[in-house]
Write a protein that holds these residues in place. Sequence first.
Motif, mmCIF file in Angstrom:
data_model
loop_
_atom_site.group_PDB
_atom_site.id
_atom_site.type_symbol
_atom_site.label_atom_id
_atom_site.label_comp_id
_atom_site.label_asym_id
_atom_site.label_seq_id
_atom_site.Cartn_x
_atom_site.Cartn_y
_atom_site.Cartn_z
ATOM 1 N N VAL A 113 1.678 2.178 12.364
ATOM 2 C CA VAL A 113 2.287 2.254 10.997
ATOM 3 C C VAL A 113 1.386 1.878 9.728
ATOM 4 O O VAL A 113 1.019 0.702 9.631
ATOM 5 N N PHE A 114 1.497 2.919 8.987
ATOM 6 C CA PHE A 114 0.649 2.505 7.811
ATOM 7 C C PHE A 114 1.801 2.402 6.828
ATOM 8 O O PHE A 114 2.742 3.325 6.415
ATOM 9 N N PHE A 115 1.700 1.216 5.993
ATOM 10 C CA PHE A 115 2.764 0.976 4.854
ATOM 11 C C PHE A 115 2.048 1.386 3.499
ATOM 12 O O PHE A 115 1.322 0.639 3.149
ATOM 13 N N ASP A 116 2.556 2.181 2.866
ATOM 14 C CA ASP A 116 2.015 2.597 1.584
ATOM 15 C C ASP A 116 2.896 1.693 0.602
ATOM 16 O O ASP A 116 4.270 2.241 0.362
ATOM 17 N N ALA A 117 2.304 0.877 0.082
ATOM 18 C CA ALA A 117 2.893 0.084 -1.141
ATOM 19 C C ALA A 117 2.686 0.864 -2.477
ATOM 20 O O ALA A 117 1.782 0.482 -3.380
ATOM 21 N N GLU A 118 3.864 1.514 -2.754
ATOM 22 C CA GLU A 118 3.667 2.423 -3.719
ATOM 23 C C GLU A 118 3.885 1.614 -5.228
ATOM 24 O O GLU A 118 4.618 0.620 -5.197
ATOM 25 N N HIS A 119 3.126 2.156 -6.200
ATOM 26 C CA HIS A 119 3.136 1.147 -7.256
ATOM 27 C C HIS A 119 2.612 -0.089 -7.028
ATOM 28 O O HIS A 119 3.239 -0.972 -8.138
ATOM 29 N N PHE A 120 1.837 -0.372 -6.151
ATOM 30 C CA PHE A 120 1.488 -1.985 -6.159
ATOM 31 C C PHE A 120 0.764 -2.566 -7.407
ATOM 32 O O PHE A 120 0.979 -3.353 -7.537
ATOM 33 N N PHE A 121 -0.008 -1.734 -7.840
ATOM 34 C CA PHE A 121 -0.794 -2.356 -9.022
ATOM 35 C C PHE A 121 0.143 -2.712 -10.325
ATOM 36 O O PHE A 121 -0.099 -3.531 -11.059
ATOM 37 N N ASP A 122 0.894 -1.468 -10.431
ATOM 38 C CA ASP A 122 1.863 -1.749 -11.558
ATOM 39 C C ASP A 122 2.806 -2.987 -11.316
ATOM 40 O O ASP A 122 2.954 -3.511 -12.155
ATOM 41 N N GLY A 123 3.384 -2.855 -10.081
ATOM 42 C CA GLY A 123 4.309 -3.674 -9.605
ATOM 43 C C GLY A 123 3.585 -5.220 -9.747
ATOM 44 O O GLY A 123 4.408 -6.065 -10.445
ATOM 45 N N PHE A 124 2.449 -5.351 -9.490
ATOM 46 C CA PHE A 124 1.879 -6.582 -9.419
ATOM 47 C C PHE A 124 1.555 -7.026 -10.793
ATOM 48 O O PHE A 124 1.990 -8.319 -11.169
ATOM 49 N N LYS A 125 1.321 -6.334 -11.762
ATOM 50 C CA LYS A 125 1.292 -6.647 -13.269
ATOM 51 C C LYS A 125 2.595 -7.116 -13.554
ATOM 52 O O LYS A 125 2.658 -8.186 -14.588
ATOM 53 N N HIS A 126 3.509 -6.611 -13.200
ATOM 54 C CA HIS A 126 5.017 -6.970 -13.943
ATOM 55 C C HIS A 126 5.701 -7.930 -13.225
ATOM 56 O O HIS A 126 6.375 -8.659 -13.737
ATOM 57 N N ASN A 127 5.440 -7.882 -11.732
ATOM 58 C CA ASN A 127 6.223 -9.119 -11.162
ATOM 59 C C ASN A 127 5.521 -9.437 -9.823
ATOM 60 O O ASN A 127 5.515 -8.559 -8.643
ATOM 61 N N ARG A 128 4.243 -10.201 -9.938
ATOM 62 C CA ARG A 128 3.248 -10.137 -8.901
ATOM 63 C C ARG A 128 4.007 -10.779 -7.430
ATOM 64 O O ARG A 128 3.658 -10.516 -6.551
ATOM 65 N N GLU A 129 4.764 -11.785 -7.902
ATOM 66 C CA GLU A 129 5.542 -12.222 -6.637
ATOM 67 C C GLU A 129 6.315 -11.319 -5.742
ATOM 68 O O GLU A 129 6.114 -11.509 -4.459
ATOM 69 N N TYR A 130 7.089 -10.606 -6.531
ATOM 70 C CA TYR A 130 7.661 -9.560 -5.670
ATOM 71 C C TYR A 130 6.618 -8.730 -4.926
ATOM 72 O O TYR A 130 7.013 -8.304 -3.882
ATOM 73 N N ALA A 131 5.842 -8.197 -5.637
ATOM 74 C CA ALA A 131 4.746 -7.124 -5.096
ATOM 75 C C ALA A 131 4.079 -7.704 -3.919
ATOM 76 O O ALA A 131 4.120 -6.942 -2.929
ATOM 77 N N LEU A 132 3.960 -8.927 -3.811
ATOM 78 C CA LEU A 132 3.363 -9.536 -2.570
ATOM 79 C C LEU A 132 4.427 -9.692 -1.712
ATOM 80 O O LEU A 132 4.096 -9.774 -0.392
#
Length: 520
Positions: free
Chosen positions: A145-164
């Motif tokens: 299984v590959f998990f594609d974290a969509e919008h990871f970099f934008d997500g991290f910018k706005h809410n890093r805790e949640y992206a992780l």
Amino acid sequence: MGEHMNNKIEIFDTTLRDGAQGEGVNFSVVDKLDIVSALDGLGVAYIEAGNPGSNQKDLAFFERAQGMRLKSARLVAFGSTTRRGVPPKHDQNCLSLLDANTECVAIFGKSWDMHVKQVLRAELGENLSMVEDTVRFFREAGKEVFFDAEHFFDGFKHNREYALKVLEAAARGGADCLVLCDTNGGCFPDRIYELTGRVCTLFQTRVGIHCHNDCGMAAAGSVMAVKAGACHVQGTLNGIGERCGNAALSTVIPNLQEKLGYACIPAGNMARLTETARAIAETTNLAPDAKAPFVGVSAFAHKGGMHIDGVSKISRSFEHVAPESVGNKRRFLTSEMSGRGAIMPILRKYAPNISKDSKEAAELAGILKKLEFEGYQYEAAEASFELVARRHLGHGRSFFDLISYRIINEQDNTSSALIKLRVDGKEEVTAADGSGPVHAMDRALRKALEMFYPNLKKMRLIDYKVRVLESRDATAARVRVLIQSTDGAEVWGTVGVSANIIDASWKALTDSIEYKLLKG
Ligand SMILES: [Zn+2]
């Protein structure tokens, strides 16, 4: 090289999934099977081949693909996390993904809180369980299984805790690889380097990268992610994909392997890179990008006289890698600007011992000047120039002679062409309709010749350009027609000049066919 020699990078091509989302791209099931074979021949590790949940045609493809024996690649089916409030085993999309019966699946999930709340309209915690449950469901079904974290970099910018937290949920579910996606293509390579490095230190799981080219930096971002520790790169061989496209693997692979010493594809396959890129462009029905790094027809095309002189002496004087290393070839563009150096390789093809100071070289340089004065231009039409050189050296073997042709334009804008030729000592008369005079001529000509030369069937015209030339005297203006043709492996250009557009087209068209016949 050296330091990364044992660093294996998994190449994951998504031409058939993300690439199919590119403008003007549409694959049939047969096209898809052809592309899978081509990518497998190149030696990529994974081929993402479709989204069976959203597309009936993809499911039909996966059924057919089961019978394929692949050498190196594994097929991947793509889909989203389960719907809100539905366990994966009852979710229709998840079940279709199982129906695809692939060894691997790629699951994309949201990692940007804004998307979770406003696009998916789910609670943040709920999305985490959807990610974890879906990944676990497929792991338990025995899939990689590959998990594609969509919008990871934008997500991290706005809410890093949640992206992780989203990555943690996927890792808890048992994901084999966490793929960081720059879905909107807006992240700079230095930032990709920094965040990928951070994820690599936080997780034991393999880390992958998926870049889009909206800032023109998808390949750079992918290379930087690998430098930061990613061992899995997603992209499409020719860079096709949503909007400005995905990272072009035909750029990323040779950069990683030839320049940085990573192992992406078997070393012996690197010389197939150009032909694979062109074969896929052909199946995609897109003209190959001439300026594509490494594999473009212009990637090793030299024009300036000093450049040609330099490269003739020491190839690396104006080439960052050897063209043969990626299966491409060096070209000297023939023009007044390039001098005699540019015509020598063509002359030597037919007269290997000829020197730059020979009578033939001087004569051919004179002919080139004269033709350029008449309006010919061979920079994008070296096939025509090669035919000029051959004829001059007395090698011109004629495959067919034109006796006459007639074009009739109908009122509904269609045209018919009537052509009389001599082939193999016999007179042939053919007629064909077309959506314009050139199309009709091309069809009539092929009708006459394909019986004698069946390999013409593989050839097609990919570009046709007309330019009106300024008249040098009081006579009628002349036109220059440039035609680009391909047989799927090679791309070549031919040119015709005349006061009559049909005549100019005819010259370029017949040169193109003659060149193909000459290649055999
Ligand atoms: Zn994408």
